[in-house]
Scaffold this motif. Structure first.
Motif, PDB file in Angstrom:
ATOM      1  N   GLU A 177     -15.972 -20.548  12.924  1.00  0.00           N
ATOM      2  CA  GLU A 177     -16.061 -18.767  13.102  1.00  0.00           C
ATOM      3  C   GLU A 177     -15.362 -18.799  11.007  1.00  0.00           C
ATOM      4  OE1 GLU A 177     -12.484 -15.556  13.898  1.00  0.00           O
ATOM      5  OE2 GLU A 177     -14.533 -14.795  15.081  1.00  0.00           O
ATOM      6  N   LYS A 178     -15.475 -18.218  10.110  1.00  0.00           N
ATOM      7  CA  LYS A 178     -15.667 -18.344   9.076  1.00  0.00           C
ATOM      8  C   LYS A 178     -15.814 -16.520   8.399  1.00  0.00           C
ATOM      9  CE  LYS A 178     -17.890 -22.178   7.064  1.00  0.00           C
ATOM     10  NZ  LYS A 178     -19.431 -22.688   6.444  1.00  0.00           N
ATOM     11  N   GLY A 179     -14.552 -15.623   7.603  1.00  0.00           N
ATOM     12  CA  GLY A 179     -14.395 -15.285   7.503  1.00  0.00           C
ATOM     13  C   GLY A 179     -12.997 -14.461   6.234  1.00  0.00           C
ATOM     14  N   THR A 180     -12.432 -13.411   6.117  1.00  0.00           N
ATOM     15  CA  THR A 180     -11.359 -12.903   5.439  1.00  0.00           C
ATOM     16  C   THR A 180     -10.228 -12.786   5.499  1.00  0.00           C
ATOM     17  OG1 THR A 180     -13.345 -12.499   3.098  1.00  0.00           O
ATOM     18  CG2 THR A 180     -10.916 -11.447   3.518  1.00  0.00           C
ATOM     19  N   ARG A 181      -9.128 -13.725   5.648  1.00  0.00           N
ATOM     20  CA  ARG A 181      -8.674 -13.363   6.772  1.00  0.00           C
ATOM     21  C   ARG A 181      -7.442 -11.731   5.975  1.00  0.00           C
ATOM     22  NH1 ARG A 181      -4.877 -18.200   9.547  1.00  0.00           N
ATOM     23  NH2 ARG A 181      -6.487 -17.657  10.573  1.00  0.00           N
ATOM     24  N   TYR A 182      -6.963 -12.198   4.409  1.00  0.00           N
ATOM     25  CA  TYR A 182      -6.322 -11.139   3.908  1.00  0.00           C
ATOM     26  C   TYR A 182      -7.539 -10.534   2.740  1.00  0.00           C
ATOM     27  CZ  TYR A 182      -2.320 -12.534   6.821  1.00  0.00           C
ATOM     28  OH  TYR A 182      -1.805 -12.524   7.718  1.00  0.00           O
ATOM     29  N   ASN A 183      -7.484  -9.741   2.323  1.00  0.00           N
ATOM     30  CA  ASN A 183      -7.765  -9.249   0.885  1.00  0.00           C
ATOM     31  C   ASN A 183      -6.788  -9.740  -0.432  1.00  0.00           C
ATOM     32  OD1 ASN A 183     -10.828  -8.150   2.183  1.00  0.00           O
ATOM     33  ND2 ASN A 183      -9.374  -7.045   2.890  1.00  0.00           N
ATOM     34  N   ASN A 184      -5.875  -9.299  -0.003  1.00  0.00           N
ATOM     35  CA  ASN A 184      -4.589  -9.352  -1.154  1.00  0.00           C
ATOM     36  C   ASN A 184      -3.544 -10.316  -0.328  1.00  0.00           C
ATOM     37  OD1 ASN A 184      -3.636  -9.007  -3.337  1.00  0.00           O
ATOM     38  ND2 ASN A 184      -3.523  -8.004  -4.369  1.00  0.00           N
ATOM     39  N   VAL A 185      -3.344 -11.615  -1.099  1.00  0.00           N
ATOM     40  CA  VAL A 185      -2.647 -11.819  -0.349  1.00  0.00           C
ATOM     41  C   VAL A 185      -0.486 -11.252  -1.029  1.00  0.00           C
ATOM     42  CG1 VAL A 185      -3.329 -14.124  -0.001  1.00  0.00           C
ATOM     43  CG2 VAL A 185      -2.516 -14.039  -1.914  1.00  0.00           C
ATOM     44  N   GLY A 241      -5.584 -12.080  -4.611  1.00  0.00           N
ATOM     45  CA  GLY A 241      -6.132 -12.957  -4.903  1.00  0.00           C
ATOM     46  C   GLY A 241      -6.477 -12.820  -3.214  1.00  0.00           C
ATOM     47  N   LYS A 242      -7.547 -13.272  -2.380  1.00  0.00           N
ATOM     48  CA  LYS A 242      -7.838 -13.850  -0.942  1.00  0.00           C
ATOM     49  C   LYS A 242      -7.279 -14.844  -0.213  1.00  0.00           C
ATOM     50  CE  LYS A 242     -12.095 -10.590  -0.564  1.00  0.00           C
ATOM     51  NZ  LYS A 242     -13.882 -10.429  -1.078  1.00  0.00           N
ATOM     52  N   MET A 243      -7.410 -14.875   0.938  1.00  0.00           N
ATOM     53  CA  MET A 243      -7.140 -15.963   1.733  1.00  0.00           C
ATOM     54  C   MET A 243      -8.127 -16.086   2.921  1.00  0.00           C
ATOM     55  SD  MET A 243      -4.502 -17.080   4.783  1.00  0.00           S
ATOM     56  CE  MET A 243      -3.112 -17.862   3.606  1.00  0.00           C
ATOM     57  N   THR A 244      -8.967 -16.974   2.750  1.00  0.00           N
ATOM     58  CA  THR A 244      -9.995 -17.443   3.855  1.00  0.00           C
ATOM     59  C   THR A 244     -10.276 -18.071   4.543  1.00  0.00           C
ATOM     60  OG1 THR A 244     -11.105 -18.484   2.042  1.00  0.00           O
ATOM     61  CG2 THR A 244     -11.891 -16.220   1.687  1.00  0.00           C
ATOM     62  N   HIS A 245     -10.550 -17.960   5.672  1.00  0.00           N
ATOM     63  CA  HIS A 245      -9.938 -19.027   7.146  1.00  0.00           C
ATOM     64  C   HIS A 245     -11.698 -19.713   7.068  1.00  0.00           C
ATOM     65  CE1 HIS A 245     -12.111 -16.463  10.590  1.00  0.00           C
ATOM     66  NE2 HIS A 245     -11.240 -15.487   9.892  1.00  0.00           N
ATOM     67  N   GLU A 246     -11.584 -21.166   8.025  1.00  0.00           N
ATOM     68  CA  GLU A 246     -13.016 -20.914   9.033  1.00  0.00           C
ATOM     69  C   GLU A 246     -11.766 -21.268  10.090  1.00  0.00           C
ATOM     70  OE1 GLU A 246     -16.135 -25.482   8.464  1.00  0.00           O
ATOM     71  OE2 GLU A 246     -15.463 -24.098   6.302  1.00  0.00           O
ATOM     72  N   THR A 247     -12.331 -20.973  10.945  1.00  0.00           N
ATOM     73  CA  THR A 247     -11.794 -21.591  12.597  1.00  0.00           C
ATOM     74  C   THR A 247     -12.724 -21.853  12.811  1.00  0.00           C
ATOM     75  OG1 THR A 247      -9.741 -19.173  11.956  1.00  0.00           O
ATOM     76  CG2 THR A 247     -10.779 -20.594  14.259  1.00  0.00           C
ATOM     77  N   VAL A 248     -12.876 -23.115  13.993  1.00  0.00           N
ATOM     78  CA  VAL A 248     -12.761 -23.735  15.184  1.00  0.00           C
ATOM     79  C   VAL A 248     -12.155 -23.618  16.663  1.00  0.00           C
ATOM     80  CG1 VAL A 248     -13.417 -26.209  16.272  1.00  0.00           C
ATOM     81  CG2 VAL A 248     -13.206 -25.252  14.065  1.00  0.00           C
ATOM     82  N   GLY A 295       4.767  -8.598   9.728  1.00  0.00           N
ATOM     83  CA  GLY A 295       5.231  -7.582   8.625  1.00  0.00           C
ATOM     84  C   GLY A 295       5.372  -7.383   7.001  1.00  0.00           C
ATOM     85  N   GLU A 296       5.515  -9.069   6.230  1.00  0.00           N
ATOM     86  CA  GLU A 296       5.703  -8.670   5.584  1.00  0.00           C
ATOM     87  C   GLU A 296       4.506  -9.260   4.208  1.00  0.00           C
ATOM     88  OE1 GLU A 296       9.737 -11.535   6.008  1.00  0.00           O
ATOM     89  OE2 GLU A 296       8.251 -12.728   6.599  1.00  0.00           O
ATOM     90  N   ASN A 297       4.676  -9.239   2.690  1.00  0.00           N
ATOM     91  CA  ASN A 297       3.434  -9.825   2.783  1.00  0.00           C
ATOM     92  C   ASN A 297       3.360 -11.171   2.419  1.00  0.00           C
ATOM     93  OD1 ASN A 297       3.003  -7.166   1.256  1.00  0.00           O
ATOM     94  ND2 ASN A 297       4.922  -7.449  -0.238  1.00  0.00           N
ATOM     95  N   VAL A 298       1.833 -11.486   2.681  1.00  0.00           N
ATOM     96  CA  VAL A 298       1.828 -13.094   2.518  1.00  0.00           C
ATOM     97  C   VAL A 298       2.136 -14.124   1.870  1.00  0.00           C
ATOM     98  CG1 VAL A 298      -0.251 -14.620   3.276  1.00  0.00           C
ATOM     99  CG2 VAL A 298      -0.601 -12.119   3.671  1.00  0.00           C
ATOM    100  N   GLN A 299       2.289 -13.471   0.260  1.00  0.00           N
ATOM    101  CA  GLN A 299       2.319 -14.271  -1.101  1.00  0.00           C
ATOM    102  C   GLN A 299       3.999 -12.995  -1.653  1.00  0.00           C
ATOM    103  OE1 GLN A 299      -0.081 -16.971  -1.820  1.00  0.00           O
ATOM    104  NE2 GLN A 299       1.014 -17.142  -3.975  1.00  0.00           N
ATOM    105  N   ARG A 300       4.493 -14.007  -2.325  1.00  0.00           N
ATOM    106  CA  ARG A 300       5.692 -12.921  -3.002  1.00  0.00           C
ATOM    107  C   ARG A 300       4.696 -12.992  -4.500  1.00  0.00           C
ATOM    108  NH1 ARG A 300      11.549 -16.751  -1.765  1.00  0.00           N
ATOM    109  NH2 ARG A 300      11.658 -15.074  -0.343  1.00  0.00           N
ATOM    110  N   ARG A 301       5.092 -11.153  -5.216  1.00  0.00           N
ATOM    111  CA  ARG A 301       4.642 -11.642  -6.362  1.00  0.00           C
ATOM    112  C   ARG A 301       5.157 -12.166  -7.264  1.00  0.00           C
ATOM    113  NH1 ARG A 301       1.079  -7.464  -7.310  1.00  0.00           N
ATOM    114  NH2 ARG A 301       0.045  -6.252  -5.508  1.00  0.00           N
TER     115      ARG A 301
END
Length: 216
Positions: free
Chosen positions: A144-152, A130-137, A160-166
């Motif tokens: 600015e829009k884009g993908t922050r993480y390709n796989n959370v 699962g991706k995390m996308t962002h929209e930053t002002v 240095g930690e995984n964004v989301q726990r499995r």
């Protein structure tokens, strides 16, 4: 302790088919609304297969309900910059899980073609992708829009930690109706016992669902 309780309940539930008198299989699909603690809610989806095992030797109407679900537990949040690097940033995630709920239920006949049922029990969910996308002002007002993480579940945050726990686990409750022993409409609720993001350890799954199933 919570992990021990959940896996003990799962082990006991898996032993119950020994007493089963009948088995039914079905397919289901539905919509989720995840409203986790301290984060904003977002709509997601689910689909999968389920099985019901009648336990009439124990009690008429009693059954075991098991499913294997591919589902999203989406969430979003808005951040303000603490160091004036940007005005605000909105992030949105659509993480997919493989969810395995094991519930004990009871079926109440209303008429010849209608049954009401209720069931509840533990679940264990494993994060897949699962991706995390962002929209930053930005400070100049541009966006600015884009993908922050390709796989959370595999990408690392600034610590240095995984964004989301499995791994996630918790309990669920289901209330529904079945028509002509084939069609089921179910209202569902799942409550996670574990903080699922490393940035917000107190944020637990708080999932409301509406699902439709066809029993073969």
């Amino acid at each position: 302790m919570k992990r021990t309780i959940i896996f003990t309940l799962l082990s006991l539930a898996l032993c119950l088919p020994i007493a089963a008198q009948d088995v039914r299989f079905g397919a289901l699909a539905g919509v989720n609304l995840n409203a986790p603690d301290n984060l904003k809610s977002k709509i997601g989806y689910k689909l999968g297969a389920k099985a019901e095992l009648g336990l009439s030797d124990l009690s008429q109407g009693l059954y075991l309900d098991m499913a294997l679900l591919l589902e999203t537990r989406a969430w979003k949040e808005t951040y303000a910059s603490a160091i004036a690097a940007y005005k605000q940033s909105k992030v949105s995630t659509m993480p997919w899980y493989l969810n395995y709920p094991v519930h004990i239920g009871y079926r109440f006949p209303v008429s010849q073609n209608v049954n009401i049922f209720v069931n509840g029990g533990p679940y264990v969910a494993f994060g897949l992708f699962g991706k995390m996308t962002h929209e930053t002002v930005l400070m100049d007002g541009s966006t600015e829009k884009g993908t922050r993480y390709n796989n959370v579940f595999t990408d690392k945050n600034v610590n240095g930690e995984n964004v989301q726990r499995r791994l996630d686990w918790g309990v669920g409750l289901r209330l529904g109706a079945e028509f002509n022993n084939k069609y089921q409409v179910t209202l569902e609720y799942d409550r996670g016992f574990r903080g699922f993001t490393t940035d917000y350890l107190s944020s637990r799954a708080n999932l409301y669902s509406l699902s439709f199933a066809y029993m073969f």
